[in-house]
Design an enzyme around this catalytic site. Structure first.
Site, short mmCIF file in Angstrom:
data_model
loop_
_atom_site.label_atom_id
_atom_site.label_comp_id
_atom_site.label_asym_id
_atom_site.label_seq_id
_atom_site.Cartn_x
_atom_site.Cartn_y
_atom_site.Cartn_z
CE LYS A 124 -4.48 -1.60 1.46
NZ LYS A 124 -5.63 -1.49 2.36
CE LYS A 206 -4.59 -8.41 -2.11
NZ LYS A 206 -4.94 -8.16 -0.78
CE LYS A 209 -11.72 -3.09 -1.26
NZ LYS A 209 -12.63 -3.63 -0.32
P1 TYM Z 1 -10.20 -6.81 3.14
O1 TYM Z 1 -11.33 -5.87 3.30
O2 TYM Z 1 -9.06 -6.43 2.27
O3 TYM Z 1 -10.72 -8.21 2.65
C1 TYM Z 1 -11.81 -8.86 3.31
C2 TYM Z 1 -11.58 -10.37 3.31
O4 TYM Z 1 -11.46 -10.85 1.96
C3 TYM Z 1 -10.25 -11.59 1.82
N1 TYM Z 1 -9.74 -11.38 0.46
C4 TYM Z 1 -9.50 -12.37 -0.41
N2 TYM Z 1 -9.66 -13.70 -0.33
C5 TYM Z 1 -9.34 -14.43 -1.44
N3 TYM Z 1 -8.86 -13.90 -2.59
C6 TYM Z 1 -8.69 -12.55 -2.71
N4 TYM Z 1 -8.26 -12.03 -3.85
C7 TYM Z 1 -9.02 -11.73 -1.60
N5 TYM Z 1 -8.99 -10.38 -1.37
C8 TYM Z 1 -9.42 -10.19 -0.12
C9 TYM Z 1 -9.32 -11.03 2.88
O5 TYM Z 1 -8.31 -11.94 3.24
C10 TYM Z 1 -10.27 -10.77 4.02
O6 TYM Z 1 -10.51 -11.94 4.77
N6 TYM Z 1 -7.73 -6.06 7.43
C11 TYM Z 1 -8.85 -6.74 6.82
C12 TYM Z 1 -10.18 -6.40 7.46
C13 TYM Z 1 -10.16 -6.57 8.94
C14 TYM Z 1 -10.24 -7.78 9.65
C15 TYM Z 1 -10.17 -7.42 11.02
C16 TYM Z 1 -10.38 -9.13 9.26
C17 TYM Z 1 -10.05 -5.55 9.84
N7 TYM Z 1 -10.06 -6.07 11.09
C18 TYM Z 1 -10.23 -8.41 12.02
C19 TYM Z 1 -10.42 -10.09 10.29
C20 TYM Z 1 -10.34 -9.73 11.63
C21 TYM Z 1 -8.93 -6.35 5.36
O7 TYM Z 1 -8.45 -5.32 4.96
O8 TYM Z 1 -9.64 -7.22 4.58
#
Ligand code: TYM
Length: 342
Positions: A124, A206, A209
């Site tokens: 990022k 990966k 968005k």
């Molecule tokens: P975020 O919002 O980027 O993504 C949400 C969830 O989707 C999964 N993910 C994917 N899985 C498979 N293939 C992909 N291409 C892909 N892109 C995203 C992510 O692994 C995630 O599970 N930091 C976290 C949000 C968060 C969180 C937490 C999660 C904040 N606090 C506490 C668990 C526990 C995030 O940015 O996910």
């Protein structure tokens, strides 16, 4: 025993699960096939907390009106995917002030070196070179607070979040080492199939968005989804055969993974089903499977978005339930570190 008391006892015996997604844009297929599609079955067996991680989104600049809209849309999509708010706790992170408060405390128990090693921070920072802010750097401490406030046994996420959950585990070890058993040690819970869905037009990165051309969004129209799959990058080999080979055929491997995750099949089942078919037949079939998986979710999200009062009721009730649990943990932490009680 009264029904309420029975429910409470059952709840106490259940293991706890927690996860969240950032409402920084529309939900995509990686979010869905990786963690989200498995959550509805978890609410039957676990005491589940699912939240919208809006505090996290401002580590990157957001348009305020768009953020508000996306937060409501994500909440509607959670419910449309099968997260029944009667059976789990659905809430918005910024509504539960304890997240920010515990986040501050945990900042003081995470080391500069370990935060510097986070892959997501490096990615990022490279993408937002003009805004490498402190929040982007300490983000995993807030994520650890999100988790630890609810003392979960499991944290279901995609592969890209494993490192953050590992850092959270380091914090638990450090904190408990000083103050005794304050936090339960959480385990990452990562599915074998779907944990890392790749971009359709650049299968070496990966699906995300931030690269919309290779990304399928949950609310995309069927014709757009079909077009994205027809254009999906396969491989430059001359084999034209649906075979799972991550190293040599990453584009086809990704499509096999998507088809398997969307239909509940194994990779071998998919290879067998498409034996003798070329990519020309396989790609539209994957698109079709995804369209059919997403159709009911899109329709239900659109329906729910028309009922703003219902959605507001859900997030208010969720914040109340979540705050109750979060406050208990925060009190304990404040006492342990030596803050005077008010
Ligand atoms: P975020 O919002 O980027 O993504 C949400 C969830 O989707 C999964 N993910 C994917 N899985 C498979 N293939 C992909 N291409 C892909 N892109 C995203 C992510 O692994 C995630 O599970 N930091 C976290 C949000 C968060 C969180 C937490 C999660 C904040 N606090 C506490 C668990 C526990 C995030 O940015 O996910």
């Amino acid at each position: 025993m009264e029904e309420q008391a029975i429910q409470k006892e059952e709840q106490a015996a259940k293991k706890v699960m927690l996860s969240g997604i950032q409402p920084s844009g529309a939900l995509h297929l990686g979010n869905y096939l990786g963690p989200l599609q498995h959550w509805p079955q978890m609410i039957e067996d676990f005491d589940c907390y699912f939240f919208l991680a809006d505090l996290h989104t401002i580590t990157v600049r957001q348009d305020p009106a768009a953020l508000r809209k996306q937060t409501m849309t994500l909440l509607a999509s959670y419910i449309a995917c099968g997260l029944d708010p009667e059976k789990c706790t659905l809430f918005i992170q910024s509504h539960v002030h304890q997240h920010a408060e515990l986040g501050w405390v945990l900042n003081c128990y995470a080391m500069f070196g370990e935060l510097s090693r986070m892959t997501q921070f490096k990615d990022k920072s490279a993408k937002n070179a003009d805004n490498i802010n402190g929040g982007l750097f300490t983000y995993p401490c807030l994520m650890a607070a999100d988790i630890l406030l609810y003392q979960p046994d499991f944290v279901p996420v995609g592969e890209d979040q494993r490192q953050h959950v590992e850092l959270c585990r380091n914090i638990v070890q450090r904190f408990n080492g000083i103050y005794g058993d304050v936090f339960k040690m959480p385990e990452p819970y990562i599915q074998k199939v779907g944990a890392r869905i790749m971009s359709l037009n650049a299968p070496e990165s990966k699906m995300s968005k931030s690269q919309p051309e290779g990304c399928v969004f949950l609310l995309d129209r069927p014709e757009d989804i079909a077009r994205k799959f027809k254009r999906a990058v396969t491989d430059s080999d001359t084999e034209n055969c649906v075979r799972y080979d991550q190293a040599k055929k990453p584009g086809v491997a990704n499509l096999i993974q998507i088809y398997a995750a969307a239909t509940g099949r194994t990779f071998e089942d998919v290879e067998r089903e498409f034996a003798g078919c070329g990519y020309g037949k396989f790609k539209p079939a994957v698109g079709e499977a995804v369209i059919e998986t997403l159709r009911p979710i899109r329709e239900e999200t659109e329906r729910l978005l028309k009922d703003k009062a219902y959605l507001e009721g859900v997030y208010r009730a969720g914040a109340e339930k979540a705050s109750y649990v979060a406050e208990k943990t925060l009190r304990k932490v404040y006492k342990k570190v030596g803050f005077l009680q008010r």
